[in-house]
Motif scaffolding. Structure first.
Motif, PDB file in Angstrom:
ATOM      1  N   GLU A 118       0.619  -1.265   0.063  1.00 52.85           N
ATOM      2  CA  GLU A 118      -0.187  -0.084   0.045  1.00 52.85           C
ATOM      3  C   GLU A 118       0.906   1.377  -0.066  1.00 52.85           C
ATOM      4  O   GLU A 118       0.564   2.300  -0.823  1.00 52.85           O
ATOM      5  N   LYS A 161      -6.775   7.873 -12.612  1.00 50.17           N
ATOM      6  CA  LYS A 161      -7.191   6.411 -12.478  1.00 50.17           C
ATOM      7  C   LYS A 161      -6.388   5.641 -11.747  1.00 50.17           C
ATOM      8  O   LYS A 161      -5.201   5.916 -11.083  1.00 50.17           O
ATOM      9  N   VAL A 162      -6.930   4.516 -11.228  1.00 51.07           N
ATOM     10  CA  VAL A 162      -6.182   3.732 -10.255  1.00 51.07           C
ATOM     11  C   VAL A 162      -5.954   2.512 -10.739  1.00 51.07           C
ATOM     12  O   VAL A 162      -6.840   1.761 -11.117  1.00 51.07           O
ATOM     13  N   ARG A 190      -4.410  -0.454  -4.099  1.00 52.79           N
ATOM     14  CA  ARG A 190      -4.681   0.406  -5.174  1.00 52.79           C
ATOM     15  C   ARG A 190      -3.606   1.583  -5.310  1.00 52.79           C
ATOM     16  O   ARG A 190      -3.010   1.949  -4.373  1.00 52.79           O
ATOM     17  N   HIS A 191      -3.083   1.714  -6.656  1.00 54.68           N
ATOM     18  CA  HIS A 191      -2.148   2.693  -6.954  1.00 54.68           C
ATOM     19  C   HIS A 191      -2.468   3.773  -8.018  1.00 54.68           C
ATOM     20  O   HIS A 191      -2.981   3.322  -8.954  1.00 54.68           O
ATOM     21  N   ALA A 192      -2.381   5.058  -7.872  1.00 57.08           N
ATOM     22  CA  ALA A 192      -2.307   5.937  -8.890  1.00 57.08           C
ATOM     23  C   ALA A 192      -1.623   5.588 -10.120  1.00 57.08           C
ATOM     24  O   ALA A 192      -0.528   5.124  -9.861  1.00 57.08           O
ATOM     25  N   ARG A 195       1.918   9.668 -10.801  1.00 55.68           N
ATOM     26  CA  ARG A 195       2.306  10.031  -9.737  1.00 55.68           C
ATOM     27  C   ARG A 195       3.305  11.226 -10.122  1.00 55.68           C
ATOM     28  O   ARG A 195       3.965  11.326 -11.179  1.00 55.68           O
ATOM     29  N   GLU A 215      -9.158   0.324 -12.413  1.00 55.88           N
ATOM     30  CA  GLU A 215     -10.422   0.272 -11.804  1.00 55.88           C
ATOM     31  C   GLU A 215     -11.246   1.166 -12.551  1.00 55.88           C
ATOM     32  O   GLU A 215     -10.732   2.022 -13.352  1.00 55.88           O
ATOM     33  N   THR A 284      -0.382   5.867  -2.338  1.00 55.60           N
ATOM     34  CA  THR A 284      -0.285   6.919  -3.539  1.00 55.60           C
ATOM     35  C   THR A 284      -1.716   7.500  -3.961  1.00 55.60           C
ATOM     36  O   THR A 284      -2.059   8.286  -4.966  1.00 55.60           O
ATOM     37  N   VAL A 285      -2.630   6.798  -3.396  1.00 54.36           N
ATOM     38  CA  VAL A 285      -4.203   7.225  -3.619  1.00 54.36           C
ATOM     39  C   VAL A 285      -4.605   7.602  -2.144  1.00 54.36           C
ATOM     40  O   VAL A 285      -4.466   6.697  -1.109  1.00 54.36           O
TER      41      VAL A 285
END
Ligand code: OGA
Ligand code: MN
Length: 285
Positions: A118, A161-162, A190-192, A195, A215, A284-285
């Motif tokens: 995460e 977006k993720v 979940r990551h952006a 970045r 997603e 990152t989100v």
């Protein structure tokens, strides 16, 4: 400027001279090194003589270290050091079918370290003890160059977006059964997809082998886009291949580059590198 910085590629990566880690260096030198890291994403410091303790202490200047997870590559003994090697302590070459060697093959897939966590890694530091005469390079691909070169439509498509990342994705590409059932059962993170560097504002297309699904997109569309973005990011113009020399320590920005290890004649030649991994500062989100 007391350090000398030499660019290794037109778009990113630099060699920095003027720091002997074992001898120690000033806070001003470290500030210059840190600035070079933010700017160039991959920093090569040649000619170092280090042991694990010195590597750990140096790495901690960048921030707190990650603890590796127990896995076949570390004999299930997690520590701050991840060892890449193909020989036993008595010098015998480890056969390719050994589980440790198979596990290491996941490093040959383009990825960014710990994107399955995460809080993914800020940077990794890899120090060379033994290197083969040919092959065994580590390649880096600039996710900033990749972002900059995207067309406006794709930039708009991925903005905000993720993507979902999981370690099992790269391990499963190598061989079944590399991932423990407990690890497989952990949910993806979940990551952006875009970045932004907090120091210089440069955007990077955060992608790689652990990313499995975007997603809010249907499965096929997501898969096609991820494949396209990975191919785009790793095109030859955006890649710097590091040919190792014993004593090199290479520091890379996991927010801004992908990397992968290349094969070599591992039945004959030894390759031993030790990695420390610095944690990022949050999700990152
Ligand atoms: C790593 C890695 C590649 C290599 O240490 O994180 O992916 O070239 N290594 O050994
Ligand atoms: Mn890696």
């Amino acid at each position: 400027m007391s350090l000398s910085v030499t660019k290794l590629h037109p778009l990113f990566a630099a060699r920095v001279e003027g720091i002997d880690i074992a001898r120690g260096f000033s806070d001003t030198d470290f500030a210059e090194l840190r600035a070079a890291f933010e700017e160039h994403s991959v920093i090569v410091l040649p000619g170092q003589t280090l042991d694990d303790g010195q590597q750990i202490a140096f790495s901690e200047r960048f921030g707190p270290l990650e603890m590796m997870l127990p896995h076949a590559g570390n004999n299930l003994n997690p520590s701050h050091i991840s060892r890449m090697y193909n020989s036993e302590t008595d010098g015998a070459i480890i056969p390719p079918e050994d589980r440790r060697m198979i596990y290491l093959k996941a490093n040959r897939i383009w990825h960014t370290d710990s994107s399955f966590k995460e809080t993914p890694s800020l940077c990794s530091l890899l120090y060379a003890y033994e290197v083969p005469p040919e092959g065994g390079e580590t390649e880096f691909a600039s996710m900033r160059a990749a972002y900059d070169a995207l067309d406006a439509e794709t930039k708009a498509q991925i903005e905000g977006k993720v993507a979902l990342h999981h370690a099992a994705r790269t391990r499963d590409m190598v061989a079944p059964g590399l991932v423990t059932p407990e690890r497989r059962a952990t949910p993806p993170v979940r990551h952006a997809m875009v970045r932004t560097n907090p120091v210089n504002g440069r955007k990077a297309l955060y992608t790689g082998g652990h990313a499995g699904k975007i997603e809010g997109m249907d499965e096929d569309e997501s898969e096609a886009l991820l494949v396209r973005l990975l191919n785009h990011t790793t095109q030859p113009d955006f890649v710097y291949a590091h040919k190792w020399t014993v004593g090199d320590i290479v520091i890379w920005d996991n927010r801004a580059v992908l990397h992968r290890g290349r094969s070599w004649n591992d039945a004959v030649h030894k390759r031993t590198l030790h990695r420390t991994t610095v944690a990022g500062d949050g999700p990152t989100v």
